[in-house]
Design a protein around this motif. Structure first.
Motif, PDB file in Angstrom:
ATOM      1  N   GLY A   9      -6.049 -41.360  60.847  1.00  0.00           N
ATOM      2  CA  GLY A   9      -4.860 -41.125  60.091  1.00  0.00           C
ATOM      3  C   GLY A   9      -3.585 -41.845  60.133  1.00  0.00           C
ATOM      4  O   GLY A   9      -2.428 -41.672  59.261  1.00  0.00           O
ATOM      5  N   GLU A  10      -3.593 -42.936  60.865  1.00  0.00           N
ATOM      6  CA  GLU A  10      -2.450 -43.760  61.191  1.00  0.00           C
ATOM      7  C   GLU A  10      -2.545 -45.198  61.010  1.00  0.00           C
ATOM      8  O   GLU A  10      -1.518 -45.904  60.712  1.00  0.00           O
ATOM      9  N   TRP A  11      -3.627 -45.900  61.191  1.00  0.00           N
ATOM     10  CA  TRP A  11      -3.572 -47.267  61.207  1.00  0.00           C
ATOM     11  C   TRP A  11      -4.818 -47.558  60.371  1.00  0.00           C
ATOM     12  O   TRP A  11      -6.033 -47.102  60.215  1.00  0.00           O
ATOM     13  N   ASP A  12      -4.614 -48.959  59.598  1.00  0.00           N
ATOM     14  CA  ASP A  12      -5.611 -49.229  58.518  1.00  0.00           C
ATOM     15  C   ASP A  12      -6.272 -50.580  58.966  1.00  0.00           C
ATOM     16  O   ASP A  12      -5.715 -51.152  60.146  1.00  0.00           O
ATOM     17  N   ALA A  13      -7.197 -50.936  58.581  1.00  0.00           N
ATOM     18  CA  ALA A  13      -7.629 -52.365  58.687  1.00  0.00           C
ATOM     19  C   ALA A  13      -6.907 -53.508  58.042  1.00  0.00           C
ATOM     20  O   ALA A  13      -7.431 -54.716  58.219  1.00  0.00           O
ATOM     21  N   GLU A  14      -6.108 -53.032  57.124  1.00  0.00           N
ATOM     22  CA  GLU A  14      -5.568 -54.159  56.355  1.00  0.00           C
ATOM     23  C   GLU A  14      -4.659 -55.389  57.136  1.00  0.00           C
ATOM     24  O   GLU A  14      -4.164 -54.980  58.082  1.00  0.00           O
ATOM     25  N   GLY A  15      -4.995 -56.521  57.017  1.00  0.00           N
ATOM     26  CA  GLY A  15      -4.608 -57.374  57.886  1.00  0.00           C
ATOM     27  C   GLY A  15      -5.072 -57.863  59.275  1.00  0.00           C
ATOM     28  O   GLY A  15      -4.817 -58.796  59.932  1.00  0.00           O
ATOM     29  N   LEU A  29     -14.981 -53.399  59.783  1.00  0.00           N
ATOM     30  CA  LEU A  29     -13.777 -52.684  60.049  1.00  0.00           C
ATOM     31  C   LEU A  29     -13.086 -51.547  58.954  1.00  0.00           C
ATOM     32  O   LEU A  29     -12.044 -51.001  59.024  1.00  0.00           O
ATOM     33  N   GLU A  30     -13.946 -51.488  57.943  1.00  0.00           N
ATOM     34  CA  GLU A  30     -13.749 -50.382  56.979  1.00  0.00           C
ATOM     35  C   GLU A  30     -13.431 -48.959  57.190  1.00  0.00           C
ATOM     36  O   GLU A  30     -14.649 -48.463  57.984  1.00  0.00           O
ATOM     37  N   PRO A  31     -12.408 -48.495  57.171  1.00  0.00           N
ATOM     38  CA  PRO A  31     -12.314 -47.003  57.776  1.00  0.00           C
ATOM     39  C   PRO A  31     -13.183 -46.130  57.189  1.00  0.00           C
ATOM     40  O   PRO A  31     -13.188 -46.133  55.849  1.00  0.00           O
ATOM     41  N   LYS A  32     -13.354 -45.084  57.760  1.00  0.00           N
ATOM     42  CA  LYS A  32     -13.900 -43.817  57.337  1.00  0.00           C
ATOM     43  C   LYS A  32     -13.253 -42.622  57.219  1.00  0.00           C
ATOM     44  O   LYS A  32     -12.491 -42.744  58.133  1.00  0.00           O
ATOM     45  N   LEU A  33     -13.439 -41.825  56.518  1.00  0.00           N
ATOM     46  CA  LEU A  33     -12.826 -40.360  56.452  1.00  0.00           C
ATOM     47  C   LEU A  33     -12.899 -40.042  57.886  1.00  0.00           C
ATOM     48  O   LEU A  33     -11.861 -39.315  58.766  1.00  0.00           O
ATOM     49  N   ALA A  95      -5.665 -43.388  73.168  1.00  0.00           N
ATOM     50  CA  ALA A  95      -5.739 -44.626  73.644  1.00  0.00           C
ATOM     51  C   ALA A  95      -5.118 -45.684  72.510  1.00  0.00           C
ATOM     52  O   ALA A  95      -4.234 -46.549  73.100  1.00  0.00           O
ATOM     53  N   PHE A  96      -5.494 -45.426  71.354  1.00  0.00           N
ATOM     54  CA  PHE A  96      -5.014 -46.214  70.263  1.00  0.00           C
ATOM     55  C   PHE A  96      -3.434 -45.915  70.361  1.00  0.00           C
ATOM     56  O   PHE A  96      -2.567 -46.909  69.854  1.00  0.00           O
ATOM     57  N   LYS A  97      -2.976 -44.916  70.461  1.00  0.00           N
ATOM     58  CA  LYS A  97      -1.462 -44.557  70.519  1.00  0.00           C
ATOM     59  C   LYS A  97      -0.858 -45.191  71.494  1.00  0.00           C
ATOM     60  O   LYS A  97       0.306 -45.670  71.326  1.00  0.00           O
TER      61      LYS A  97
END
Length: 203
Positions: A9-15, A29-33, A95-97
């Protein structure tokens, strides 16, 4: 209007850029729900190449090893999070945060960079000829390169957290950041260099 899903809910794969042309087909890399495909790919050979790369990291963290493994001179018991998808999902989310706070970058890009830097390009295989077994160097397949990188990132994080008060999410974040910077302190990068060194000697 097209719905845009984001990782946790925070980071996308754009760029997000994949610089290694050999790995572009195998880093999805395509995000899923929801990062949970329920193992639908398991019965089809090589279908895991179509699974989102973040979910593949989660799955690697859930893997259990037979008995006790030795990593960095320490013995760790496999199966700390075996089958606990929600637990591992939250570990990767935290970990991503931590990665985003420490680097100021998109953690998805940092993970991709870590995979590229810790994926061995060359390895060895055994050949038996005339009753004599010897090792020869071979090029690593792209999918195997991604598998090896994810396995070593997960193993390095668990090894760093073993008998340590540091939480596993901090160890995972540190391992990914070090690997993204191509730092030899990273377990995954050091393993890659060791594999390539052995392969170079077997040419």
């Amino acid at each position: 209007m097209k719905t845009v899903f984001k990782y946790f809910g925070e980071w996308d794969a754009e760029g997000v850029e994949i610089k290694d042309p050999g790995l572009r087909r195998y880093i999805v890399l395509e995000p899923k729900l929801v990062l949970h495909t329920c193992g639908r790919h398991a019965n089809k050979q090589f279908a895991k190449a179509q699974v989102n790369i973040v979910e593949r990291l989660i799955n690697k963290l859930m893997k259990s090893g037979p008995g006790v493994k030795k990593l960095r001179g320490k013995f760790i018991r496999g199966g700390k999070a075996c089958g606990k998808k929600q637990k591992t999902y939250n570990i990767v989310k935290r970990a991503f945060k931590i990665i985003a706070e420490r680097t100021g970058k998109n953690p998805v890009q940092v993970l991709v960079d870590a995979i590229q830097n810790s994926a061995p390009r060359e390895e060895t295989t055994r050949i038996t000829y005339g009753g004599i077994t010897y090792y020869v160097a071979v090029d690593a397949a792209p999918q195997r390169r991604v598998d090896t990188a994810l396995k070593n990132i997960a193993a390095g994080a668990y090894a760093a957290s073993f008998k340590n008060k540091t939480p596993i999410e901090e160890c995972l974040a540190e391992e990914i950041i070090l690997a993204a910077n191509n730092d030899v302190k990273s377990f995954a990068v050091s393993q890659k260099e060791e594999i390539e060194r052995i392969a170079k000697g077997a040419r």
